[in-house]
Design a protein around this motif. Structure first.
Motif, PDB file in Angstrom:
ATOM      1  N   ARG A 208      31.349  84.213 -13.677  1.00  0.00           N
ATOM      2  CA  ARG A 208      32.284  83.252 -13.887  1.00  0.00           C
ATOM      3  C   ARG A 208      33.485  83.675 -14.860  1.00  0.00           C
ATOM      4  N   GLY A 209      32.998  84.668 -15.820  1.00  0.00           N
ATOM      5  CA  GLY A 209      34.256  85.183 -16.640  1.00  0.00           C
ATOM      6  C   GLY A 209      35.057  85.870 -15.890  1.00  0.00           C
ATOM      7  N   VAL A 210      35.001  86.313 -14.444  1.00  0.00           N
ATOM      8  CA  VAL A 210      35.975  87.067 -13.658  1.00  0.00           C
ATOM      9  C   VAL A 210      37.003  86.215 -13.391  1.00  0.00           C
ATOM     10  N   ARG A 234      25.763  83.486  -9.464  1.00  0.00           N
ATOM     11  CA  ARG A 234      25.730  82.021  -8.538  1.00  0.00           C
ATOM     12  C   ARG A 234      27.166  81.308  -8.993  1.00  0.00           C
ATOM     13  N   ALA A 235      27.384  81.444 -10.227  1.00  0.00           N
ATOM     14  CA  ALA A 235      28.584  80.893 -10.320  1.00  0.00           C
ATOM     15  C   ALA A 235      29.988  81.094  -9.688  1.00  0.00           C
ATOM     16  N   ALA A 236      29.840  82.550  -9.744  1.00  0.00           N
ATOM     17  CA  ALA A 236      31.035  83.070  -9.005  1.00  0.00           C
ATOM     18  C   ALA A 236      31.140  82.786  -7.622  1.00  0.00           C
ATOM     19  N   ASN A 246      26.286  88.527  -1.613  1.00  0.00           N
ATOM     20  CA  ASN A 246      26.398  89.371  -2.898  1.00  0.00           C
ATOM     21  C   ASN A 246      25.686  88.973  -4.189  1.00  0.00           C
ATOM     22  N   GLN A 247      25.013  87.693  -3.819  1.00  0.00           N
ATOM     23  CA  GLN A 247      24.633  86.913  -5.036  1.00  0.00           C
ATOM     24  C   GLN A 247      23.534  87.616  -5.412  1.00  0.00           C
ATOM     25  N   VAL A 248      23.210  87.872  -6.868  1.00  0.00           N
ATOM     26  CA  VAL A 248      22.070  88.589  -7.394  1.00  0.00           C
ATOM     27  C   VAL A 248      21.356  87.248  -8.369  1.00  0.00           C
ATOM     28  N   THR A 251      17.956  82.856  -6.320  1.00  0.00           N
ATOM     29  CA  THR A 251      18.368  82.185  -4.991  1.00  0.00           C
ATOM     30  C   THR A 251      19.224  83.269  -4.350  1.00  0.00           C
ATOM     31  N   GLY A 252      19.357  84.333  -4.887  1.00  0.00           N
ATOM     32  CA  GLY A 252      20.121  85.409  -4.205  1.00  0.00           C
ATOM     33  C   GLY A 252      19.435  86.625  -3.944  1.00  0.00           C
ATOM     34  N   LYS A 253      19.909  87.983  -4.266  1.00  0.00           N
ATOM     35  CA  LYS A 253      18.977  89.086  -4.029  1.00  0.00           C
ATOM     36  C   LYS A 253      18.400  89.739  -5.181  1.00  0.00           C
ATOM     37  N   ALA A 263      29.432  91.708 -15.807  1.00  0.00           N
ATOM     38  CA  ALA A 263      30.786  91.680 -16.454  1.00  0.00           C
ATOM     39  C   ALA A 263      31.020  90.161 -16.288  1.00  0.00           C
ATOM     40  N   GLY A 264      31.129  89.608 -17.509  1.00  0.00           N
ATOM     41  CA  GLY A 264      31.426  88.057 -17.518  1.00  0.00           C
ATOM     42  C   GLY A 264      30.227  87.278 -17.007  1.00  0.00           C
ATOM     43  N   ILE A 265      29.202  87.500 -17.256  1.00  0.00           N
ATOM     44  CA  ILE A 265      27.926  86.988 -16.854  1.00  0.00           C
ATOM     45  C   ILE A 265      27.188  86.627 -17.798  1.00  0.00           C
ATOM     46  N   SER A 266      26.558  85.432 -18.144  1.00  0.00           N
ATOM     47  CA  SER A 266      26.060  84.969 -19.392  1.00  0.00           C
ATOM     48  C   SER A 266      24.670  85.349 -19.545  1.00  0.00           C
ATOM     49  N   GLY A 267      23.956  85.694 -18.443  1.00  0.00           N
ATOM     50  CA  GLY A 267      22.551  85.991 -18.499  1.00  0.00           C
ATOM     51  C   GLY A 267      21.599  84.797 -18.477  1.00  0.00           C
ATOM     52  N   ALA A 268      21.831  83.922 -17.417  1.00  0.00           N
ATOM     53  CA  ALA A 268      20.759  82.630 -17.150  1.00  0.00           C
ATOM     54  C   ALA A 268      19.471  83.446 -16.523  1.00  0.00           C
ATOM     55  N   ILE A 269      18.683  82.507 -16.960  1.00  0.00           N
ATOM     56  CA  ILE A 269      17.137  82.828 -16.482  1.00  0.00           C
ATOM     57  C   ILE A 269      17.059  83.159 -14.949  1.00  0.00           C
ATOM     58  N   ASN A 285      30.810  91.417 -22.157  1.00  0.00           N
ATOM     59  CA  ASN A 285      30.976  89.822 -22.423  1.00  0.00           C
ATOM     60  C   ASN A 285      31.622  89.420 -23.535  1.00  0.00           C
ATOM     61  N   LYS A 286      32.636  88.674 -23.694  1.00  0.00           N
ATOM     62  CA  LYS A 286      33.376  88.257 -24.851  1.00  0.00           C
ATOM     63  C   LYS A 286      32.805  87.425 -26.155  1.00  0.00           C
ATOM     64  N   ASP A 287      31.591  86.914 -25.444  1.00  0.00           N
ATOM     65  CA  ASP A 287      30.802  86.104 -26.557  1.00  0.00           C
ATOM     66  C   ASP A 287      29.538  86.989 -26.961  1.00  0.00           C
ATOM     67  N   GLU A 289      27.322  86.218 -28.739  1.00  0.00           N
ATOM     68  CA  GLU A 289      25.931  85.346 -28.572  1.00  0.00           C
ATOM     69  C   GLU A 289      25.316  85.231 -27.208  1.00  0.00           C
ATOM     70  N   ALA A 290      26.078  85.601 -26.244  1.00  0.00           N
ATOM     71  CA  ALA A 290      25.607  85.575 -24.855  1.00  0.00           C
ATOM     72  C   ALA A 290      24.144  86.219 -24.417  1.00  0.00           C
ATOM     73  N   PRO A 291      23.243  85.417 -23.860  1.00  0.00           N
ATOM     74  CA  PRO A 291      21.996  85.980 -23.685  1.00  0.00           C
ATOM     75  C   PRO A 291      21.703  87.253 -22.989  1.00  0.00           C
ATOM     76  N   GLY A 302      33.693  92.094 -25.716  1.00  0.00           N
ATOM     77  CA  GLY A 302      35.093  92.466 -25.453  1.00  0.00           C
ATOM     78  C   GLY A 302      35.354  91.424 -24.126  1.00  0.00           C
ATOM     79  N   ASP A 303      36.660  91.633 -23.906  1.00  0.00           N
ATOM     80  CA  ASP A 303      37.324  90.777 -22.814  1.00  0.00           C
ATOM     81  C   ASP A 303      37.215  91.900 -21.704  1.00  0.00           C
ATOM     82  N   LEU A 304      36.363  91.359 -20.359  1.00  0.00           N
ATOM     83  CA  LEU A 304      36.456  92.334 -19.278  1.00  0.00           C
ATOM     84  C   LEU A 304      37.539  92.566 -18.829  1.00  0.00           C
ATOM     85  N   PHE A 305      38.626  91.953 -18.916  1.00  0.00           N
ATOM     86  CA  PHE A 305      39.949  92.311 -18.182  1.00  0.00           C
ATOM     87  C   PHE A 305      40.578  93.664 -18.948  1.00  0.00           C
ATOM     88  N   GLU A 306      40.198  93.765 -20.083  1.00  0.00           N
ATOM     89  CA  GLU A 306      40.559  94.815 -20.935  1.00  0.00           C
ATOM     90  C   GLU A 306      39.560  96.144 -20.852  1.00  0.00           C
TER      91      GLU A 306
HETATM   92  C1  LIG Z   1      17.422  76.503  -8.900  1.00  0.00           C
HETATM   93  C2  LIG Z   1      18.573  77.327  -9.282  1.00  0.00           C
HETATM   94  C3  LIG Z   1      18.531  78.592  -8.776  1.00  0.00           C
HETATM   95  C4  LIG Z   1      19.689  79.583  -9.478  1.00  0.00           C
HETATM   96  N1  LIG Z   1      19.840  80.696  -8.875  1.00  0.00           N
HETATM   97  C5  LIG Z   1      20.899  81.528  -9.395  1.00  0.00           C
HETATM   98  C6  LIG Z   1      21.033  82.882  -8.853  1.00  0.00           C
HETATM   99  O1  LIG Z   1      20.376  83.365  -7.902  1.00  0.00           O
HETATM  100  N2  LIG Z   1      21.774  83.785  -9.440  1.00  0.00           N
HETATM  101  C7  LIG Z   1      22.581  83.478 -10.441  1.00  0.00           C
HETATM  102  O2  LIG Z   1      23.349  84.308 -10.984  1.00  0.00           O
HETATM  103  N3  LIG Z   1      22.474  82.025 -10.937  1.00  0.00           N
HETATM  104  C8  LIG Z   1      21.560  81.339 -10.395  1.00  0.00           C
HETATM  105  N4  LIG Z   1      21.525  80.079 -11.043  1.00  0.00           N
HETATM  106  C9  LIG Z   1      22.479  79.669 -11.695  1.00  0.00           C
HETATM  107  C10 LIG Z   1      22.255  79.940 -13.267  1.00  0.00           C
HETATM  108  O3  LIG Z   1      21.713  79.066 -14.054  1.00  0.00           O
HETATM  109  C11 LIG Z   1      23.705  79.792 -13.924  1.00  0.00           C
HETATM  110  O4  LIG Z   1      24.328  78.853 -14.048  1.00  0.00           O
HETATM  111  C12 LIG Z   1      24.538  81.202 -13.402  1.00  0.00           C
HETATM  112  O5  LIG Z   1      23.850  82.359 -13.471  1.00  0.00           O
HETATM  113  C13 LIG Z   1      25.739  81.393 -14.329  1.00  0.00           C
HETATM  114  O6  LIG Z   1      26.581  82.226 -13.912  1.00  0.00           O
HETATM  115  P1  LIG Z   1      27.374  83.087 -14.878  1.00  0.00           P
HETATM  116  O7  LIG Z   1      26.711  83.802 -15.694  1.00  0.00           O
HETATM  117  O8  LIG Z   1      28.654  83.789 -14.006  1.00  0.00           O
HETATM  118  O9  LIG Z   1      28.305  81.976 -15.675  1.00  0.00           O
HETATM  119  P2  LIG Z   1      28.274  81.290 -17.097  1.00  0.00           P
HETATM  120  O10 LIG Z   1      26.947  80.866 -17.573  1.00  0.00           O
HETATM  121  O11 LIG Z   1      29.402  80.240 -17.140  1.00  0.00           O
HETATM  122  O12 LIG Z   1      28.736  82.720 -17.978  1.00  0.00           O
HETATM  123  C14 LIG Z   1      30.195  83.119 -17.905  1.00  0.00           C
HETATM  124  C15 LIG Z   1      30.081  84.164 -19.089  1.00  0.00           C
HETATM  125  O13 LIG Z   1      31.341  85.140 -19.030  1.00  0.00           O
HETATM  126  C16 LIG Z   1      31.691  85.398 -20.277  1.00  0.00           C
HETATM  127  N5  LIG Z   1      33.170  85.326 -20.054  1.00  0.00           N
HETATM  128  C17 LIG Z   1      34.155  84.422 -19.804  1.00  0.00           C
HETATM  129  N6  LIG Z   1      35.515  84.942 -19.713  1.00  0.00           N
HETATM  130  C18 LIG Z   1      35.344  86.343 -20.073  1.00  0.00           C
HETATM  131  C19 LIG Z   1      36.083  87.667 -20.221  1.00  0.00           C
HETATM  132  N7  LIG Z   1      37.396  87.461 -20.054  1.00  0.00           N
HETATM  133  N8  LIG Z   1      35.562  88.583 -20.472  1.00  0.00           N
HETATM  134  C20 LIG Z   1      34.133  88.816 -20.741  1.00  0.00           C
HETATM  135  N9  LIG Z   1      33.121  87.705 -20.765  1.00  0.00           N
HETATM  136  C21 LIG Z   1      33.807  86.731 -20.290  1.00  0.00           C
HETATM  137  C22 LIG Z   1      31.333  83.952 -21.070  1.00  0.00           C
HETATM  138  O14 LIG Z   1      31.238  84.288 -22.552  1.00  0.00           O
HETATM  139  C23 LIG Z   1      30.140  83.620 -20.648  1.00  0.00           C
HETATM  140  O15 LIG Z   1      29.021  84.360 -21.142  1.00  0.00           O
HETATM  141  C24 LIG Z   1      20.615  79.127 -10.320  1.00  0.00           C
HETATM  142  C25 LIG Z   1      20.342  77.782 -11.011  1.00  0.00           C
HETATM  143  C26 LIG Z   1      19.467  77.020 -10.449  1.00  0.00           C
HETATM  144  C27 LIG Z   1      18.906  75.968 -11.107  1.00  0.00           C
END
Ligand SMILES: Cc1cc2nc3c(=O)[nH]c(=O)nc-3n(C[C@H](O)[C@H](O)[C@H](O)COP(=O)(O)OP(=O)(O)OC[C@H]3O[C@@H](n4cnc5c(N)ncnc54)[C@H](O)[C@@H]3O)c2cc1C
Length: 320
Positions: A208-210, A234-236, A246-248, A251-253, A263-269, A285-287, A289-291, A302-306
């Motif tokens: 999502r950070g992208v 998945r958010a992207a 391309n989803q990892v 529910t992806g690959k 890059a810009g991925i929080s690290g959800a389970i 990741n710019k946060d 504290e990101a998991p 840091g900011d992924l765009f930099e």
């Molecule tokens: C049943 C189920 C199945 C799921 N299956 C999947 C799956 O297969 N794959 C998957 O990925 N998710 C899956 N999810 C969703 C998952 O729970 C998360 O919602 C998702 O992974 C979040 O994506 P994200 O990390 O891109 O977004 P976010 O959690 O919103 O994180 C975005 C991160 O980007 C960082 N960021 C923002 N701007 C910048 C910047 N400019 N520079 C650097 N960092 C920045 C933020 O600090 C943040 O940590 C599933 C959820 C459920 C309930």
């Protein structure tokens, strides 16, 4: 020495890397015998022999292309009956797993899918799997029949070990049920020129950070500088910024590359479930504290765009 059947994944005889990994693992438990279905067995045999196949059982028939997987199961079953192997190994692709499952049912055997390692055991091959979003490793052994095991790509480094690779024709007869579902059309996906996500040695993923489809070009530029595949959270994908293929994640690959850059991925389970077995993990990741930083080998706050464009430039400079 017991023979081990290895199902060959290829495109017109060009053998794909996961098959070479399977041959390498098969040598730990016996003598690899490759099963090559479709055109190109003679071309493939040279490579299969180089990686340890003592024999290549080959069958070519229009049924393999014209119908879904059942004719391939007929052929693998014929190879099984011809060889009486100690195990049958297939790549953990969607097709590989479907063929494996159908074969296991037909021959009354146990099956293990998505193994990440394989070793010989006193009572048969022992497979390692990574389970519960990769928070546990388990070891399992098939206790009934001939083990049918699918192995994830990138689970072993292919190692050459020259063997004869003699091609032998395999006689296959197709059951009536096997030709019950015909393929009526095929539309090839436009090639990106990048490696296949699940097989790539390096994966660069954006989340999502992208912040927009147009910004994925910076993820692609880093991927291209490294010869990597592109992944996405998945958010992207849900935002429509990158294709679902391309989803990892859960529910992806599932990917297990040598290097995974997030890059810009929080690290959800659910994301971790698809990439946690990667050998080296880097997160940008710019946060702080990101998991995702809990599981990385290297983290950049840091900011992924930099950071990402600088990294791309540095990779290009070092490659000359
Ligand atoms: C049943 C189920 C199945 C799921 N299956 C999947 C799956 O297969 N794959 C998957 O990925 N998710 C899956 N999810 C969703 C998952 O729970 C998360 O919602 C998702 O992974 C979040 O994506 P994200 O990390 O891109 O977004 P976010 O959690 O919103 O994180 C975005 C991160 O980007 C960082 N960021 C923002 N701007 C910048 C910047 N400019 N520079 C650097 N960092 C920045 C933020 O600090 C943040 O940590 C599933 C959820 C459920 C309930």
């Amino acid at each position: 020495m017991a023979e081990v059947l290895v199902y060959v994944d290829h495109v017109d005889g060009a053998v794909r890397k996961p098959t070479l990994e399977l041959l390498t693992l098969a040598r730990r438990i016996g003598e690899p015998v490759a099963v090559h279905l479709g055109a190109g067995a003679d071309a493939a045999a040279a490579v299969l022999g180089e990686y340890g196949a003592v024999k290549v059982l080959a069958a070519d028939a229009s049924e393999f292309a014209d119908y879904l997987v059942a004719p391939k199961v007929d052929a693998l079953e014929a190879a099984y009956n011809a060889v009486s192997p100690a195990a049958v190994l297939l790549p953990s692709s969607a097709e590989g797993k479907e063929i494996a499952a159908r074969l296991a049912v037909r021959i009354g055997s146990g099956i293990i899918t998505d193994a990440v390692d394989l070793e010989a055991g006193a009572e048969g091959p022992v497979a390692t799997q990574s389970v519960f979003a990769a928070s546990y490793s388990t070891k399992s052994r098939v206790t009934k029949g001939t083990p049918v095991i699918t192995v994830k790509p990138n689970s072993a480094a292919p190692e050459a070990a020259q063997a004869a690779g003699t091609v032998e024709q395999l006689a296959v007869s197709f059951g009536e049920k096997s030709t019950g579902t015909k393929v009526v059309s095929r539309t090839p996906r436009e090639s990106t020129g990048r490696p296949e996500l699940t097989e790539a040695a390096i994966v660069v993923s954006g989340g999502r950070g992208v912040n927009g489809a147009e910004n994925f070009s910076i993820i692609e530029a880093l991927a291209d500088s490294l010869g990597a595949a592109v992944g996405a959270s998945r958010a992207a994908v849900d935002a429509g910024w990158y294709p679902h293929t391309n989803q990892v994640g859960q529910t992806g690959k599932s990917v297990s590359p040598q290097l995974y850059i997030a890059a810009g991925i929080s690290g959800a389970i659910q994301h971790r479930a698809g990439m946690q077995t990667s050998k080296t993990i880097v997160a940008i990741n710019k946060d702080a504290e990101a998991p995702i930083f809990d599981l990385v080998d290297y983290g950049v706050v840091g900011d992924l765009f930099e950071v990402v464009p600088q990294l791309t430039d540095e990779v290009k400079t070092r490659k000359g």
